[in-house]
Scaffold this motif. Sequence first.
Motif, short mmCIF file in Angstrom:
data_model
loop_
_atom_site.label_atom_id
_atom_site.label_comp_id
_atom_site.label_asym_id
_atom_site.label_seq_id
_atom_site.Cartn_x
_atom_site.Cartn_y
_atom_site.Cartn_z
N LEU A 183 0.43 -1.14 0.43
CA LEU A 183 -0.31 -0.01 0.40
C LEU A 183 0.60 1.37 0.21
O LEU A 183 0.54 2.19 -0.60
N PHE A 184 2.20 1.02 0.56
CA PHE A 184 2.60 2.22 1.19
C PHE A 184 3.35 2.38 -0.26
O PHE A 184 3.26 3.54 -1.27
N THR A 185 4.10 1.76 -0.93
CA THR A 185 5.06 1.83 -2.34
C THR A 185 3.72 1.88 -3.42
O THR A 185 4.75 3.67 -4.11
N THR A 186 3.31 1.72 -3.71
CA THR A 186 2.33 1.84 -4.85
C THR A 186 1.77 3.68 -4.62
O THR A 186 1.78 4.12 -5.73
N ASN A 187 0.70 3.81 -3.53
CA ASN A 187 0.27 5.18 -3.17
C ASN A 187 1.99 6.08 -3.17
O ASN A 187 1.34 7.49 -3.68
N PHE A 188 3.18 5.49 -2.92
CA PHE A 188 3.63 6.96 -3.16
C PHE A 188 4.70 7.03 -4.29
O PHE A 188 4.45 8.61 -4.49
N ALA A 189 4.95 5.92 -4.87
CA ALA A 189 5.09 6.54 -6.34
C ALA A 189 3.94 6.97 -7.33
O ALA A 189 4.35 7.81 -7.43
N GLN A 190 2.50 6.44 -6.95
CA GLN A 190 1.43 7.71 -7.67
C GLN A 190 1.46 8.74 -7.07
O GLN A 190 1.34 9.75 -7.70
N LEU A 191 1.95 9.10 -5.29
CA LEU A 191 2.33 10.30 -5.08
C LEU A 191 3.38 11.31 -5.73
O LEU A 191 2.96 12.77 -6.14
N ILE A 192 4.47 10.87 -6.12
CA ILE A 192 5.03 11.29 -6.48
C ILE A 192 4.98 11.35 -7.59
O ILE A 192 5.55 12.27 -8.62
N THR A 193 4.60 10.33 -8.84
CA THR A 193 4.48 10.69 -9.90
C THR A 193 3.17 12.31 -10.24
O THR A 193 3.16 12.85 -11.18
N THR A 194 2.49 12.38 -9.63
CA THR A 194 1.01 13.72 -9.81
C THR A 194 1.97 14.45 -9.11
O THR A 194 1.95 15.93 -9.94
N TYR A 195 3.03 15.00 -8.18
CA TYR A 195 3.82 15.89 -7.28
C TYR A 195 4.76 16.54 -7.99
O TYR A 195 5.18 17.99 -7.98
N VAL A 196 5.41 15.43 -8.70
CA VAL A 196 6.89 15.73 -8.65
C VAL A 196 6.78 15.67 -10.17
O VAL A 196 7.07 14.54 -11.04
N LYS A 197 7.37 16.38 -10.87
CA LYS A 197 7.12 16.73 -12.22
C LYS A 197 8.94 16.57 -13.44
O LYS A 197 9.75 17.77 -12.27
N PHE A 198 9.57 15.73 -14.12
CA PHE A 198 10.57 15.74 -14.27
C PHE A 198 11.20 16.17 -15.58
O PHE A 198 9.63 16.16 -16.19
#
Length: 198
Positions: A183-198
């Motif tokens: 749950l942590f890894t899946t949702n943390f990855a989703q948050l990174i994708t949503t808020y961090v723009k590369f």
Amino acid sequence: MLDSFSLKETLTTTMVLFAVIDIVGSIPIIVSLKQKFGHIESEKAAIVSGMLMISFLFIGNKILKFIGVDVNSFAIAGAFVIFIIAVEMILGIEIQKHQEAKSASIVPIAFPLIAGAGTLTTTLSLRAEYHDINIILGIILNTIFVYLVLKSANWIERKLGDGTLQVLQKVFGIILLAISIKLFTTNFAQLITTYVKF
């Protein structure tokens, strides 16, 4: 909604909620409450707990939107709660303080024993990964199982014994630990994708 039905998702959510509720591990508590209060209304306790979980599945999201928290962030918070519950189950320690019961059936059986903070948090956290219909079916299946366990708590305790109950608790604790990390890894990855723009 029926188009989103998945047997795999239903079984997964059922197992996750079963592990969090840990009704089998709660049999000694239920038996002691039965001895203390004389009678536990199994039907009422099961129905109320099921309704609480289904209600929170839908209302919980609106509450989150109102306070400005996204589902992924809540799911990560839920992962920490599940992690703590898992550690308690595996190591046999008490992190959360449980208050002594004043009455039976709805309090403390339906809430907080069955549909407690951990269960409600998990229910909403599951919504970040699974379809509503599969979570609802998981809740219904667990509600039926909770009813059956409440009805036959004394018989189950006699048949399984304390040793078997403790082993089951630790097994489900390990399952929960793995679920909390996923749950942590899946949702943390989703948050990174949503808020961090590369």
